[in-house]
Design a protein around this motif. Structure first.
Motif: not given
Length: 450
Positions: A325, A327, A344-348, A364, A366
């Motif tokens: 993912s 990050q 963390g959750e989501g795309r950084y 970020r 989400r």
């Protein structure tokens, strides 16, 4: 193309010298100085009285009034100061011109600090501007400085005065004598015109740097000079340009087919770092501006992009999906030792290292929600500063206390969008819009103007 004329400014006084010139005795400190501690998160704005800078009349008086308004606006916009309404002041600028303040009058209007100044036309056509700062609560003089410059440079003098006051009362460098370059956008969504523009950090002195005939993207200021890099598509091929703001001179660094992300300068301004797709793989490369030699820094099967140097030039933060993912990762400047930073959750994405070195800004995503946040380089202390439909493009003020970014908002029938520029401090408590003539995206903040 336009250029901004370099100003000739001279800080002609230290506190002691100015006191001697004005015939004001410096009292011994009796109480702790007024001070804003900006290291402890959100602070209550300091009430400050800023009087109109006194002048003999005509042009001098008008410039003095204009300077005081810009100083007040700069300090107020920082979120750390609350300029008081001059209508309530009990002592006039002329009374402050040659004497010490009546501290009881300034305490009565609620001021904790007081600023007064003078403007004087000189025989050679230049203007002399001096200001003094007092601690009203302690009843003592704090600072005075004097500058000379051409009269049409009054706005820049005001920013420099605001920087001096900010530094004296916070202990931190100011950021008001700076500029922001960005992409000015206009036209329909399917035929967007994008041109390079530059302005003072408060949105004044706006200029377009390109004519919009060729699409421009991702301007980035050098941390060391008044130069920017940016991408432009010439004959549908991406080119990287180097543009000197002061001289207006620009040169092509090269055609980089396969470039996937904006080039950024190294802290010394001698390199730019970028990502390029080669043979189906996107990796990070550094380009030496003196030799034009490219060095490949990453070699992973994932997409490595969005690189940004640490202020000491020893490390690089970047985004990658090598772990499955998108990050953030940190590696040494030679590409060795990559280490994952976010989990963390989501795309950084779009990481930018603070000039202070203590934080990395990022965006970020989400689902349909975007956020702008900061995290320490050791991976701790992740905080979200603002969230909305779409926020992007963080860039740091040179003191590392304020960020600029852009936000997309729906426009028209809901199928279009409008991009606006904003600033926000590292507490997330002082978000403000920067007004631009057209839509604005992808800001880049300059270092302090030399």
């Amino acid at each position: 193309m336009t250029k901004k004329t370099r100003l000739l400014l001279k800080a002609a006084g230290c506190a002691g010298a100015l006191l001697l010139a004005l015939g004001v005795a410096a009292p011994a400190p009796a109480r702790a100085e007024v001070r804003i501690d900006i290291t402890k998160g959100v602070v209550e704005p300091l009430p400050i009285a800023i009087t109109s800078f006194a002048g003999a009349g005509g042009r001098e008086a008008q410039v003095g009034s204009d300077i005081s308004k810009v100083v007040a606006a700069d300090l107020e916009r920082s979120g750390l100061f609350r300029p008081l309404d001059p209508k309530g002041f009990l002592q006039t600028p002329d009374q402050l011109r040659s004497g010490e303040p009546r501290y009881q009058d300034w305490r009565a209007v609620g001021a904790q600090a007081l600023v007064a100044g003078n403007t004087t036309a000189m025989g050679d056509g230049r203007m002399k501007v001096d200001f003094r700062l007092w601690d009203v609560a302690a009843g003592q003089y704090m600072q005075g400085l004097s500058y000379t410059a051409t009269a049409d440079s009054w706005r820049r003098i005001a920013h420099i005065v605001a920087d001096a006051i900010y530094k004296r009362l916070t202990g931190e460098e100011g950021y008001f004598d700076t500029r922001i370059v960005y992409v000015a956008e206009s036209g329909p969504a399917n035929a967007r015109k994008k041109q390079l523009a530059i302005m003072d950090q408060d949105g004044e002195n706006h200029q377009f740097l390109t004519d919009g005939k060729n699409l421009v993207l991702t301007p980035r200021f050098s941390p060391a000079t008044q130069e920017i890099t940016y991408m432009s598509y010439f004959n549908k091929k991406p080119r990287v340009y180097l543009f000197n703001i002061d001289s207006g001179r620009q040169e092509v660094l090269g055609d980089f087919v396969g470039m996937t992300f904006a080039p950024r300068f190294s802290p010394d301004g001698n390199k730019v770092i970028m990502s390029m797709a080669q043979n189906g793989n996107t990796d990070i490369y550094a380009l030496d501006l003196r030799t034009r030699r490219q060095t490949q820094l990453t070699d992973s099967p994932g997409i490595d992009t969005g690189p940004s140097y640490s202020p000491d030039g020893q490390r690089i933060v970047f985004e990658s999906d090598r772990g499955g993912s998108q990050q953030l990762y940190i590696m040494n400047a030679d590409g060795s030792g990559p280490k994952r930073l976010t989990f963390g959750e989501g795309r950084y994405g779009t990481p930018v290292w603070s000039p202070r070195g203590d934080l990395i800004a990022f965006t970020r995503q989400r689902g349909s929600n975007f956020a702008l946040g900061v995290i320490r380089p050791d991976g701790t202390g992740e905080r979200i500063l603002t969230e909305s439909f779409h926020v992007e493009g963080p860039t740091w003020a040179p003191n590392g206390r304020v960020l600029s970014f852009f936000r997309d908002v729906p426009a028209g029938d809901g199928r279009g969008r409008s991009a606006k520029l904003y600033t926000i401090d590292v507490t997330g408590a002082n978000e403000r819009r920067v007004i631009t003539p057209l839509d604005g995206s992808d800001p880049a903040w300059s270092p302090l103007i030399p």
